[in-house]
Design an enzyme around this catalytic site. Sequence first.
Site, PDB file in Angstrom:
ATOM      1  N   HIS A 168       0.833  -1.197   0.000  1.00 53.90           N
ATOM      2  CA  HIS A 168       0.000   0.000   0.000  1.00 53.90           C
ATOM      3  C   HIS A 168       0.872   1.254   0.000  1.00 53.90           C
ATOM      4  O   HIS A 168       1.955   1.268   0.588  1.00 53.90           O
ATOM      5  CB  HIS A 168      -0.904  -0.011   1.240  1.00 53.90           C
ATOM      6  N   ASP A 183      -3.668   8.870   3.687  1.00 57.58           N
ATOM      7  CA  ASP A 183      -3.940   7.488   3.302  1.00 57.58           C
ATOM      8  C   ASP A 183      -5.427   7.386   2.998  1.00 57.58           C
ATOM      9  O   ASP A 183      -6.265   7.511   3.894  1.00 57.58           O
ATOM     10  CB  ASP A 183      -3.550   6.552   4.454  1.00 57.58           C
TER      11      ASP A 183
END
Length: 230
Positions: A168, A183
Amino acid sequence: MSAVVKKIYWIPLEASPESMNKVIHQMGVDPSVKFNDVYGFDDELLDMVSKPVHALVFLFPLTDGLESAKKEEALSSENKVSPNVWFMRQTIGNACGTMAIFHALGNNQKTIPMGGNISEFFKEVNGLSPEDKAKELEQSKPMEEAHTSGAIEGPSEVPEAEAEMDLHFVTYSIVDGDLYELDGRMPAPINHGPATDVLRDGVRVIKKRIGQIGDDAREFVVVSLNQDQQ
């Protein structure tokens, strides 16, 4: 019966400056702005990073423990977020690399020269909620095409759009004197406190995140968003 909404997926973006630069330059970012590898965290290696640094992008393995810790931080009453932070939720599968790019560019619009499709997109979503920004991105063909141009650029074999990924991307950028972790999987940006140097202050938080990840942190990448000195 209500219609089933099929989740949108994009081809995963490789964490290489070549792939990421292809994306931003097709979007309309000036060629003087580029992503570059950060080769290590020692002072000597950080001194080698081109200046100025506008943002850091961190690629790391997803773990349940880190996800839970970050969500708790994001939802904490102590997490004060400036209204000037540009933030978008991630609703497109495997688009986290380009989400990190959006967060790097979106929080540096006053300092990074850009035009074309990316400027138009930022104008269109100005003032929208993080969720509504994501809906606009889902409908943006120019942004999808820019992402795809970079996703097929890397040296590695191109995965399927719906491939299950366990890595990620997140972004670190300074807004109004504070360092934020951006995020799109989280409900809000995470404020890491006062900062003056996005490179060294960002690395400080990244090292903390690597410690939280533990043994799985052997696979990670850090790239910086820089601008050539004129």
